[in-house]
Design a protein around this motif. Structure first.
Motif, PDB file in Angstrom:
ATOM      1  N   UNK A 165     -23.729 -25.292  -9.648  1.00 16.87           N
ATOM      2  CA  UNK A 165     -24.375 -26.256  -8.729  1.00 16.87           C
ATOM      3  C   UNK A 165     -23.922 -26.156  -7.331  1.00 16.87           C
ATOM      4  N   UNK A 166     -22.821 -25.520  -7.232  1.00 19.57           N
ATOM      5  CA  UNK A 166     -22.042 -25.690  -5.823  1.00 19.57           C
ATOM      6  C   UNK A 166     -22.717 -24.991  -4.769  1.00 19.57           C
ATOM      7  N   UNK A 167     -23.351 -23.741  -4.937  1.00 19.39           N
ATOM      8  CA  UNK A 167     -23.747 -23.093  -3.743  1.00 19.39           C
ATOM      9  C   UNK A 167     -25.160 -23.927  -3.268  1.00 19.39           C
ATOM     10  N   UNK A 168     -25.883 -24.444  -4.354  1.00 15.09           N
ATOM     11  CA  UNK A 168     -27.150 -25.322  -4.004  1.00 15.09           C
ATOM     12  C   UNK A 168     -26.632 -26.530  -3.432  1.00 15.09           C
ATOM     13  N   UNK A 169     -25.641 -27.215  -3.651  1.00 17.64           N
ATOM     14  CA  UNK A 169     -25.140 -28.435  -3.112  1.00 17.64           C
ATOM     15  C   UNK A 169     -24.395 -28.236  -1.726  1.00 17.64           C
ATOM     16  N   UNK A 170     -23.848 -27.342  -1.634  1.00 20.67           N
ATOM     17  CA  UNK A 170     -23.426 -26.672  -0.253  1.00 20.67           C
ATOM     18  C   UNK A 170     -24.390 -26.693   0.429  1.00 20.67           C
ATOM     19  N   UNK A 171     -25.379 -25.842   0.222  1.00 20.35           N
ATOM     20  CA  UNK A 171     -26.573 -25.170   0.935  1.00 20.35           C
ATOM     21  C   UNK A 171     -27.225 -26.838   1.744  1.00 20.35           C
ATOM     22  N   UNK A 172     -27.433 -27.614   0.832  1.00 25.30           N
ATOM     23  CA  UNK A 172     -28.074 -28.888   1.219  1.00 25.30           C
ATOM     24  C   UNK A 172     -27.184 -29.581   2.047  1.00 25.30           C
ATOM     25  N   UNK A 173     -25.727 -29.657   1.845  1.00 18.99           N
ATOM     26  CA  UNK A 173     -24.877 -30.444   2.618  1.00 18.99           C
ATOM     27  C   UNK A 173     -25.081 -29.753   4.121  1.00 18.99           C
ATOM     28  N   UNK A 174     -24.810 -28.271   4.206  1.00 20.25           N
ATOM     29  CA  UNK A 174     -24.884 -27.816   5.640  1.00 20.25           C
ATOM     30  C   UNK A 174     -26.025 -27.945   6.038  1.00 20.25           C
ATOM     31  N   UNK A 175     -27.032 -28.031   5.439  1.00 16.78           N
ATOM     32  CA  UNK A 175     -28.520 -28.128   5.926  1.00 16.78           C
ATOM     33  C   UNK A 175     -28.717 -29.531   6.756  1.00 16.78           C
ATOM     34  N   UNK A 176     -28.140 -30.531   6.044  1.00 23.64           N
ATOM     35  CA  UNK A 176     -28.143 -31.964   6.757  1.00 23.64           C
ATOM     36  C   UNK A 176     -27.299 -32.125   7.904  1.00 23.64           C
ATOM     37  N   UNK A 177     -26.120 -31.542   7.723  1.00 20.22           N
ATOM     38  CA  UNK A 177     -25.233 -31.433   8.988  1.00 20.22           C
ATOM     39  C   UNK A 177     -25.848 -30.784  10.220  1.00 20.22           C
ATOM     40  N   UNK A 178     -26.203 -29.924   9.707  1.00 23.31           N
ATOM     41  CA  UNK A 178     -27.150 -29.227  10.974  1.00 23.31           C
ATOM     42  C   UNK A 178     -28.190 -29.811  11.618  1.00 23.31           C
ATOM     43  N   UNK A 189     -27.391 -18.797   9.168  1.00 20.88           N
ATOM     44  CA  UNK A 189     -27.471 -17.461   9.631  1.00 20.88           C
ATOM     45  C   UNK A 189     -26.492 -17.123  10.782  1.00 20.88           C
ATOM     46  N   UNK A 190     -26.482 -18.173  11.713  1.00 21.80           N
ATOM     47  CA  UNK A 190     -25.722 -17.932  12.870  1.00 21.80           C
ATOM     48  C   UNK A 190     -24.254 -17.758  12.283  1.00 21.80           C
ATOM     49  N   UNK A 191     -23.784 -18.654  11.729  1.00 23.25           N
ATOM     50  CA  UNK A 191     -22.522 -18.533  11.068  1.00 23.25           C
ATOM     51  C   UNK A 191     -22.155 -17.276  10.393  1.00 23.25           C
ATOM     52  N   UNK A 192     -22.976 -16.922   9.337  1.00 26.37           N
ATOM     53  CA  UNK A 192     -22.741 -15.764   8.639  1.00 26.37           C
ATOM     54  C   UNK A 192     -22.717 -14.485   9.445  1.00 26.37           C
ATOM     55  N   UNK A 193     -23.310 -14.394  10.658  1.00 30.40           N
ATOM     56  CA  UNK A 193     -23.286 -13.283  11.503  1.00 30.40           C
ATOM     57  C   UNK A 193     -22.068 -13.259  12.325  1.00 30.40           C
ATOM     58  N   UNK A 194     -21.194 -14.377  12.309  1.00 29.99           N
ATOM     59  CA  UNK A 194     -19.941 -14.695  12.858  1.00 29.99           C
ATOM     60  C   UNK A 194     -19.011 -13.540  12.650  1.00 29.99           C
ATOM     61  N   UNK A 195     -18.105 -12.811  13.560  1.00 32.55           N
ATOM     62  CA  UNK A 195     -16.922 -11.946  13.291  1.00 32.55           C
ATOM     63  C   UNK A 195     -15.714 -12.832  12.510  1.00 32.55           C
ATOM     64  N   UNK A 196     -15.810 -14.052  13.011  1.00 30.91           N
ATOM     65  CA  UNK A 196     -14.888 -15.014  12.650  1.00 30.91           C
ATOM     66  C   UNK A 196     -14.966 -15.392  11.305  1.00 30.91           C
ATOM     67  N   UNK A 197     -16.424 -15.724  10.750  1.00 29.77           N
ATOM     68  CA  UNK A 197     -16.687 -15.980   9.354  1.00 29.77           C
ATOM     69  C   UNK A 197     -16.386 -14.666   8.133  1.00 29.77           C
ATOM     70  N   UNK A 198     -16.591 -13.485   8.997  1.00 26.34           N
ATOM     71  CA  UNK A 198     -16.548 -12.399   8.140  1.00 26.34           C
ATOM     72  C   UNK A 198     -14.902 -12.048   7.764  1.00 26.34           C
ATOM     73  N   UNK A 199     -13.977 -12.542   8.935  1.00 28.70           N
ATOM     74  CA  UNK A 199     -12.432 -12.164   8.527  1.00 28.70           C
ATOM     75  C   UNK A 199     -11.914 -13.525   8.233  1.00 28.70           C
ATOM     76  N   UNK A 200     -12.470 -14.527   7.892  1.00 25.72           N
ATOM     77  CA  UNK A 200     -11.933 -15.641   7.558  1.00 25.72           C
ATOM     78  C   UNK A 200     -11.006 -15.698   6.420  1.00 25.72           C
ATOM     79  N   UNK A 201      -9.770 -16.674   6.399  1.00 23.44           N
ATOM     80  CA  UNK A 201      -8.998 -16.612   5.266  1.00 23.44           C
ATOM     81  C   UNK A 201      -9.514 -17.653   4.178  1.00 23.44           C
ATOM     82  N   UNK A 202     -10.706 -17.947   4.420  1.00 22.39           N
ATOM     83  CA  UNK A 202     -11.154 -19.078   3.361  1.00 22.39           C
ATOM     84  C   UNK A 202     -12.222 -18.355   2.518  1.00 22.39           C
ATOM     85  N   UNK A 203     -12.477 -16.871   2.479  1.00 22.67           N
ATOM     86  CA  UNK A 203     -13.351 -16.291   1.309  1.00 22.67           C
ATOM     87  C   UNK A 203     -12.843 -16.600   0.338  1.00 22.67           C
TER      88      UNK A 203
END
Length: 320
Positions: A165-178, A189-203
């Motif tokens: 359930x995690x991916x859907x729950x998180x997506x709903x959370x981020x959508x509401x925060x946005x 989509x803006x976050x996922x295009x970020x160079x910092x997102x792609x090199x993040x230590x939280x993957x």
């Protein structure tokens, strides 16, 4: 339960010191729902905020004096008791942590200068909140508005009940925060295009990456503690990681650097405890900033060096 039937997140944004102010809490909840008043059923929903595990995002905003762009200092955490956690942060953390000292100073000058998103869900359990915490750190690292990003400990979880359930729950959370604050929480989509997102230590690491990381951390801990094969050598340790393009070496390097800088003390002791409630009550598990092992990363690529500099600055691993 199908994805469409998953409960929606309950998110309220409160002035940080209003955690026990019933009127302020209901006002924030009314604004989040878009209603004029709360029904008895909706008031009961607050049970999932105050009696269930929650994730929280503490934030304070300033304007850059030169560009006038917003700059946020953010702290992300999770807890089983949001009232108790809030009081602990207010009372104890300013004594030892620069990020919380800044929050305290802001609150002393303006009681409404620091706010807190509290996120609840009827399906939250400890592992799920830890994963939400980790991914919030991952996404917020890619937000241009975030200047300083902090938390106590974060690691993506392994397999657990309700993980599907995690991916859907998180997506709903981020959508509401946005929806509530697109400045701090840009579109996915803006976050996922970020160079910092792609090199993040939280993957979230793959099984192979986890095995490689644990092997490297164990070797470093052994060398620094002066035990094993390297005990009497007095030599540096050189570890090679090999893999074809696309196997995740960059993410592994970023993850390793963050763990060494935040979890390893000068004697090679590793504290990988990811339960903030335990860390708050057992001081023996904490590694002070002075006792942390210093870590450096050498990058033979100007653009990637800039990305790592930004990550290290946002996470407080180096001066801006």
């Amino acid at each position: 339960m199908t994805k469409s039937a998953l409960p929606k997140p309950i998110i309220i944004d409160l002035p940080y010191q209003s955690i026990d102010d019933k009127a302020e809490i209901e006002k924030a909840f009314v604004e989040q729902l878009g209603y004029e008043t709360l029904s008895a059923v909706e008031r009961e929903t607050l049970h999932y905020i105050f009696d269930y595990p929650t994730v929280y995002v503490v934030h304070s905003k300033k304007r850059n004096q030169h560009t006038l762009r917003p700059e946020y200092t953010v702290y992300v955490g999770e807890t089983n008791n949001i009232r108790s956690r809030t009081m602990q942060h207010l009372r104890e953390d300013p004594k030892t942590r620069v990020d919380w000292k800044e929050f305290q100073e802001n609150l002393q000058s303006d009681a409404r200068s620091v706010w807190q998103y509290v996120i609840g869900n009827p399906h939250f359990n400890k592992s799920l909140t830890l994963d939400v915490e980790n991914r919030l750190m991952h996404y917020l690292l890619g937000s241009d508005a975030v200047k300083n990003l902090n938390n106590r400990r974060t690691n993506a979880q392994g397999d657990y009940y309700t993980q599907d359930e995690f991916n859907q729950i998180f997506s709903d959370i981020w959508m509401e925060l946005n929806r509530q604050d697109p400045e701090l929480f840009p579109a996915e989509e803006i976050i996922r295009d970020s160079a910092l997102f792609k090199a993040s230590p939280f993957h979230q690491l793959s099984d192979d990456q986890i095995a490689a990381e644990e092997s490297i951390m164990d070797a470093l801990s052994e060398a620094l503690a002066g035990s094993g094969d390297s005990a009497d050598s007095g030599l540096s340790r050189l570890i090679f990681v090999q893999g074809v393009a696309g196997t995740g070496k960059t993410v592994l390097l970023s993850h390793l650097f963050y763990r060494i800088a935040t979890e390893m003390d000068i004697n090679g002791r590793i504290n990988d405890e990811d339960d903030e409630d335990i860390l708050e009550t057992d001081s023996s598990l904490k590694i002070s900033k002075e006792d942390r092992r210093k870590a450096y990363i050498l990058v033979n690529h100007n653009q990637q060096m800039h990305v790592y500099n930004q990550i290290a600055s946002k996470l407080g691993l180096q001066k801006h």
